[in-house]
Design an enzyme around this catalytic site. Structure first.
Site, PDB file in Angstrom:
ATOM      1  N   TYR A  33       0.830  -1.208   0.000  1.00 51.18           N
ATOM      2  CA  TYR A  33       0.000   0.000   0.000  1.00 51.18           C
ATOM      3  C   TYR A  33       0.857   1.247   0.000  1.00 51.18           C
ATOM      4  O   TYR A  33       2.078   1.184   0.195  1.00 51.18           O
ATOM      5  CB  TYR A  33      -0.948  -0.006   1.205  1.00 51.18           C
ATOM      6  CG  TYR A  33      -0.292   0.299   2.536  1.00 51.18           C
ATOM      7  CD1 TYR A  33       0.524  -0.635   3.176  1.00 51.18           C
ATOM      8  CD2 TYR A  33      -0.461   1.533   3.154  1.00 51.18           C
ATOM      9  CE1 TYR A  33       1.135  -0.340   4.387  1.00 51.18           C
ATOM     10  CE2 TYR A  33       0.148   1.835   4.372  1.00 51.18           C
ATOM     11  CZ  TYR A  33       0.942   0.887   4.979  1.00 51.18           C
ATOM     12  OH  TYR A  33       1.553   1.175   6.170  1.00 51.18           O
ATOM     13  N   LYS A 149       6.504  -1.975   1.806  1.00 52.27           N
ATOM     14  CA  LYS A 149       5.342  -1.403   2.514  1.00 52.27           C
ATOM     15  C   LYS A 149       4.149  -2.348   2.358  1.00 52.27           C
ATOM     16  O   LYS A 149       3.232  -2.093   1.565  1.00 52.27           O
ATOM     17  CB  LYS A 149       5.045  -0.005   1.962  1.00 52.27           C
ATOM     18  CG  LYS A 149       4.204   0.857   2.898  1.00 52.27           C
ATOM     19  CD  LYS A 149       4.225   2.308   2.465  1.00 52.27           C
ATOM     20  CE  LYS A 149       3.193   3.167   3.155  1.00 52.27           C
ATOM     21  NZ  LYS A 149       3.322   3.246   4.598  1.00 52.27           N
ATOM     22  N   GLU A 182      12.515   2.476  14.009  1.00 48.07           N
ATOM     23  CA  GLU A 182      11.555   3.491  13.560  1.00 48.07           C
ATOM     24  C   GLU A 182      10.299   3.387  14.402  1.00 48.07           C
ATOM     25  O   GLU A 182      10.234   2.602  15.351  1.00 48.07           O
ATOM     26  CB  GLU A 182      11.237   3.305  12.078  1.00 48.07           C
ATOM     27  CG  GLU A 182      10.579   1.971  11.763  1.00 48.07           C
ATOM     28  CD  GLU A 182      10.200   1.812  10.294  1.00 48.07           C
ATOM     29  OE1 GLU A 182       9.991   2.810   9.595  1.00 48.07           O
ATOM     30  OE2 GLU A 182      10.080   0.644   9.872  1.00 48.07           O
ATOM     31  N   LEU A 207      11.322   1.460   7.004  1.00 44.88           N
ATOM     32  CA  LEU A 207      10.685   1.788   5.743  1.00 44.88           C
ATOM     33  C   LEU A 207      11.343   3.072   5.229  1.00 44.88           C
ATOM     34  O   LEU A 207      11.591   3.999   6.010  1.00 44.88           O
ATOM     35  CB  LEU A 207       9.188   2.032   5.949  1.00 44.88           C
ATOM     36  CG  LEU A 207       8.441   2.414   4.672  1.00 44.88           C
ATOM     37  CD1 LEU A 207       8.233   1.187   3.787  1.00 44.88           C
ATOM     38  CD2 LEU A 207       7.110   3.067   4.983  1.00 44.88           C
TER      39      LEU A 207
HETATM   40  N1  PLP Z   1       7.651   3.752   8.890  1.00 49.44           N
HETATM   41  C1  PLP Z   1       6.527   3.021   8.904  1.00 49.44           C
HETATM   42  C2  PLP Z   1       6.546   1.687   9.564  1.00 49.44           C
HETATM   43  C3  PLP Z   1       5.361   3.496   8.304  1.00 49.44           C
HETATM   44  O1  PLP Z   1       4.246   2.749   8.313  1.00 49.44           O
HETATM   45  C4  PLP Z   1       5.365   4.782   7.698  1.00 49.44           C
HETATM   46  C5  PLP Z   1       4.169   5.314   7.060  1.00 49.44           C
HETATM   47  O2  PLP Z   1       3.148   4.720   6.999  1.00 49.44           O
HETATM   48  C6  PLP Z   1       6.552   5.516   7.718  1.00 49.44           C
HETATM   49  C7  PLP Z   1       7.675   4.973   8.312  1.00 49.44           C
HETATM   50  C8  PLP Z   1       6.618   6.881   7.089  1.00 49.44           C
HETATM   51  O3  PLP Z   1       6.610   6.785   5.682  1.00 49.44           O
HETATM   52  P1  PLP Z   1       6.097   7.976   4.779  1.00 49.44           P
HETATM   53  O4  PLP Z   1       6.898   9.167   5.155  1.00 49.44           O
HETATM   54  O5  PLP Z   1       6.364   7.515   3.398  1.00 49.44           O
HETATM   55  O6  PLP Z   1       4.654   8.152   5.078  1.00 49.44           O
END
Ligand code: PLP
Length: 288
Positions: A33, A149, A182, A207
């Site tokens: 997603y 993701k 994270e 991620l």
């Molecule tokens: N880390 C995780 C586990 C996430 O689920 C998300 C966003 O959903 C992020 C980091 C941040 O990613 P982004 O800046 O692309 O929204």
């Protein structure tokens, strides 16, 4: 106003939009997603999100359901039909529908594409940023491929619920060596006492957040000192500031970690300024 969802080529009333019970996303979390921000009638960083979607699909050998250009048109159409000016657009691609069996289907099947959009409340998020959020630590217990993701978010769901039950808004996962990886749905940052921004390198354990990459661009543009390296929970507790980044929250100050104040217990100036400047560094695509 009635919400509209896009499902495999059709714009349907949200309340009755559905996929098959044997969709592999439902059966096996066999899907990926993306979440993009919609800001003042613009799609934010569409190209970076679609590039990451394509990478996630490719890592799982799921074909992209559409080229980037038509997919962007559909994203914008869903946003328009839901009259969203500030909010998020969500897209999900699963391997598709097949008789339940762990193996990939022998004959190729079409991936399932679902897109929804909803408004958010930017004023409430800004207000939250004025006070900051509390974070609690949690042992890293996800699979190693968190760079993909995927919709397989059960560990994140449980960890974030744990955070809520501790009176916090987010968890920070801590790996076996004591380093923060994270958040449950955000990337983690600190600012050291010397004013150096630190965030974990994107290669392992996190991620590759799109918001993270935009903030890194901003940091370089503004000539701020930064280091991409792992930081420990201890270092975070002694930092001058901390914050998290994600498309849904942009840059959100963290004011406490496991109940201990970070810095003076108020949102830091670096996080606050990066939040203010954020959209000057994003790719904006007009929707209306
Ligand atoms: N880390 C995780 C586990 C996430 O689920 C998300 C966003 O959903 C992020 C980091 C941040 O990613 P982004 O800046 O692309 O929204």
């Amino acid at each position: 106003m009635s919400r509209i969802a896009y499902v495999n080529g059709q714009y349907l009333p949200h309340s009755s939009a559905a996929v098959h019970v044997e969709d592999r996303g439902y059966q096996f979390a066999d899907g990926v997603y993306e979440v993009c921000e919609v800001w003042q009638g613009n799609l934010v960083d569409g190209p970076r999100h679609l590039a990451r979607l394509e990478r996630s699909c490719s890592e799982l050998r799921i074909p992209m359901p559409m080229e980037h250009k038509p997919l962007t048109l559909v994203l914008k159409e869903v946003i328009r039909r839901n009259k969203v000016r500030n909010g998020i657009v969500y897209m999900q691609v699963t391997r598709g529908v097949a008789r339940r069996d762990h193996f990939f289907p022998l004959t190729p099947i079409a991936p399932t594409l679902v897109i929804t959009a909803k408004p958010t409340n930017p004023a409430a998020s800004d207000k939250q940023a004025e006070t900051g959020i509390a974070v609690v630590s949690h042992p890293e217990n996800r699979w190693p491929r968190v760079d993909i993701k995927t919709v397989g978010l059960l560990p994140n769901v449980l960890a974030k619920q744990y955070a809520r039950e501790q009176g916090a808004k987010e968890v920070w996962y801590v790996d076996q060596d004591g380093f923060v990886t994270e958040g449950g749905s955000t990337n983690a940052w600190i600012v050291t006492k010397d004013g150096v921004l630190v965030t974990r390198p994107a290669e392992t354990g996190i991620l590759r957040g799109i918001t993270r990459s935009v903030v890194l661009d901003l940091v370089e543009r503004e000539g701020l000192q930064f280091e991409e390296r792992p930081f420990s929970l201890e270092e975070a507790k002694n930092a001058r500031e901390a914050f998290v980044t994600a498309a849904s929250t942009i840059c959100m100050p963290v004011v406490s970690l496991d109940g201990a104040s970070i810095g003076n217990g108020h949102p830091g100036s670096v996080a606050t300024e990066l939040r203010k400047q954020f959209h000057t560094a994003t790719h904006l695509d007009e929707i209306y």
